[in-house]
Design an enzyme around this catalytic site. Structure first.
Site, PDB file in Angstrom:
ATOM      1  N   GLY A 107       0.829  -1.206   0.000  1.00  0.00           N
ATOM      2  CA  GLY A 107       0.000   0.000   0.000  1.00  0.00           C
ATOM      3  C   GLY A 107       0.861   1.251   0.000  1.00  0.00           C
ATOM      4  N   GLY A 185      -7.127  -8.215  -6.805  1.00  0.00           N
ATOM      5  CA  GLY A 185      -5.762  -8.194  -7.333  1.00  0.00           C
ATOM      6  C   GLY A 185      -4.991  -9.396  -6.818  1.00  0.00           C
ATOM      7  N   ILE A 187      -3.572 -10.136  -3.987  1.00  0.00           N
ATOM      8  CA  ILE A 187      -3.921 -10.698  -2.670  1.00  0.00           C
ATOM      9  C   ILE A 187      -5.262 -11.430  -2.746  1.00  0.00           C
ATOM     10  CG2 ILE A 187      -4.519 -10.145  -0.277  1.00  0.00           C
ATOM     11  CD1 ILE A 187      -2.430  -7.889  -0.396  1.00  0.00           C
ATOM     12  N   ARG A 208     -11.146  -2.317  -9.648  1.00  0.00           N
ATOM     13  CA  ARG A 208     -10.876  -1.168 -10.526  1.00  0.00           C
ATOM     14  C   ARG A 208     -10.290  -1.637 -11.839  1.00  0.00           C
ATOM     15  NH1 ARG A 208      -6.399   2.257  -7.750  1.00  0.00           N
ATOM     16  NH2 ARG A 208      -5.597   0.146  -7.572  1.00  0.00           N
ATOM     17  N   PRO A 210      -9.524  -4.326 -14.893  1.00  0.00           N
ATOM     18  CA  PRO A 210     -10.169  -5.480 -15.515  1.00  0.00           C
ATOM     19  C   PRO A 210      -9.391  -6.755 -15.207  1.00  0.00           C
ATOM     20  CG  PRO A 210      -9.311  -3.932 -17.173  1.00  0.00           C
ATOM     21  CD  PRO A 210      -8.976  -3.372 -15.847  1.00  0.00           C
ATOM     22  N   ARG A 269      -6.848  -1.964   4.330  1.00  0.00           N
ATOM     23  CA  ARG A 269      -6.582  -0.764   5.111  1.00  0.00           C
ATOM     24  C   ARG A 269      -7.796  -0.447   5.978  1.00  0.00           C
ATOM     25  NH1 ARG A 269      -2.009  -1.431   4.307  1.00  0.00           N
ATOM     26  NH2 ARG A 269      -0.456  -0.024   3.393  1.00  0.00           N
ATOM     27  N   HIS A 317      -2.196  -5.769  12.472  1.00  0.00           N
ATOM     28  CA  HIS A 317      -1.583  -5.469  11.165  1.00  0.00           C
ATOM     29  C   HIS A 317      -0.293  -6.280  10.962  1.00  0.00           C
ATOM     30  CE1 HIS A 317      -1.298  -2.230   7.795  1.00  0.00           C
ATOM     31  NE2 HIS A 317      -0.830  -3.399   7.389  1.00  0.00           N
ATOM     32  N   ILE A 318      -0.494  -7.599  10.878  1.00  0.00           N
ATOM     33  CA  ILE A 318       0.657  -8.497  10.746  1.00  0.00           C
ATOM     34  C   ILE A 318       0.613  -9.314   9.449  1.00  0.00           C
ATOM     35  CG2 ILE A 318       1.216  -8.718  13.209  1.00  0.00           C
ATOM     36  CD1 ILE A 318      -0.567 -11.259  13.255  1.00  0.00           C
ATOM     37  N   GLY A 319      -0.142  -8.816   8.466  1.00  0.00           N
ATOM     38  CA  GLY A 319      -0.347  -9.574   7.225  1.00  0.00           C
ATOM     39  C   GLY A 319       0.951 -10.048   6.579  1.00  0.00           C
TER      40      GLY A 319
HETATM   41  O1  LIG Z   1       0.117  -3.070   4.965  1.00  0.00           O
HETATM   42  C1  LIG Z   1       1.114  -3.451   4.459  1.00  0.00           C
HETATM   43  C2  LIG Z   1       1.535  -3.124   3.130  1.00  0.00           C
HETATM   44  O2  LIG Z   1       0.913  -2.281   2.481  1.00  0.00           O
HETATM   45  O3  LIG Z   1       2.530  -3.697   2.678  1.00  0.00           O
END
Ligand SMILES: O=CC(=O)O
Length: 351
Positions: A107, A185, A187, A208, A210, A269, A317-319
């Site tokens: 992001g 996308g 993810i 957003r 195609p 987010r 927020h540990i993705g």
């Molecule tokens: O939130 C984490 C990133 O955008 O990589």
């Protein structure tokens, strides 16, 4: 190399970065300076950048804007390892020699992209490489919110384990469900790939960009309008970037359109969801439960009302927080910066 997930991320730029200088032997001035805004950037990335460049390291933890601004003056590259706003002030302080920046995140909502474009400064970021790790976490949130892990733990802690009730702790089935993606996308697709083993009925998405027809077929996915996504999803994943269009879109207008049995998962987010409205939707059982890795603000204060709800699972927020993923992100970001310095295309350019 955009889209490369493994292996390719170690490609160095074809030339060693050097400042163009008319004077021979003015070695100090001839070396590119790279600001590294975070003291804990993995060593692999630091080693790469320090080969031909001088690193200006920030030392504060948590990263501190004042220190970053103090050290930004005169640098040629920036390894933006913190989520502190990267804006006009930073660029002005740095000066006109600045020619390459990369974040260490997918992001880039904290970056003033228009200002960078105006100054023709290339920006790199690190999408794709974290998609598997984020998708793993998303699956965990989905299952734990559907099957009430958090609430179940509180039942044990409070000695209210009452499984003599037939309907005790009933959750939601994943099999035969409709899974919706707000954003489909890299993810979203990594999550859909994992869901293939769960015998789901179908995939709906809004996006957003195609989507390739082949991908639609692969995931049995169908593009729908936002209101249909809300109305039909049993599980709804938020996997879109934060933009003015997505900010607050999950709100008191959206939640009543969702199924009462729906599970909402947000790994994107926090501000895409209006958090007060989410609280109300969960409290009044407009939706069944939620699993969120992102929120607003972060860190979430320990006395936030969201934490009082039984039907939400929250992670901090540990993705992308695994050793391999974070190291790969740092390495890619380092290559982005180095390539930008010598005017080569970045591994993963943001535009
Ligand atoms: O939130 C984490 C990133 O955008 O990589």
């Amino acid at each position: 190399a955009r889209g490369s997930r493994r292996g390719k991320m170690t490609e160095a730029p074809s030339t060693t970065p050097k400042v163009e200088s008319s004077e021979e032997n003015s070695s100090e001035e001839e070396t590119f300076k790279i600001l590294v805004t975070h003291p804990e950037v993995p060593q692999e990335a630091l080693d790469l950048m320090s080969r031909g460049c001088k690193l200006i390291m920030c030392e504060s933890l948590p990263p501190n804007r004042t220190e970053i601004l103090q050290k930004a003056k005169g640098v040629h590259g920036m390894f933006w390892g913190s989520h502190i706003p990267l804006d006009k002030e930073v660029l002005d302080v740095a000066g006109p020699q600045l020619k390459s920046i990369s974040t260490m995140s997918a992001g880039i909502d904290y970056v003033d992209v228009e200002e960078l474009k105006k100054r023709k400064i290339p920006l790199g970021h690190t999408p794709i490489v974290l998609s598997d790790a984020v998708a793993d976490l998303a699956m965990g949130l989905m299952l734990s919110a559907a099957r009430r892990f958090h609430e179940g733990r509180t039942k044990i802690d409070s000695s209210t384990w009452e499984n003599y009730h037939i309907e005790w702790m009933w959750g939601q089935d994943v099999r035969d469900s409709t899974v919706g993606f707000f954003g489909f996308g890299s993810i979203g697709q990594a999550i859909a790939k994992r869901l293939k083993g769960f015998d789901i009925e179908r995939v709906l998405y809004t996006t957003r960009r195609p989507i390739d027809k082949k991908l639609e077929k692969q995931f049995n996915a169908q593009k729908v309008e936002f209101h249909e996504l809300l109305g039909q999803s049993d599980f709804l994943f938020i996997a879109a970037p934060l933009t003015p269009e997505t900010e607050g879109i999950f709100n008191s207008t959206a939640f009543p359109k969702m199924k009462k049995t729906a599970v909402l998962i947000n790994i994107a987010r926090g501000p895409i969801v209006n958090q007060d409205d989410l609280y109300t939707a969960l409290k009044t059982n407009q939706i069944f439960s939620a699993g969120i890795d992102v929120m607003n603000p972060e860190p979430l204060p320990a006395n936030d009302k969201l934490l009082t709800l039984p039907n939400i699972v929250i992670t901090p927020h540990i993705g992308s927080a695994t050793k391999r993923t974070r190291t790969d992100m740092a390495t890619i970001a380092a290559h982005n910066v180095l390539r930008g310095l010598v005017g080569e295309p970045m591994l993963s350019p943001a535009y």
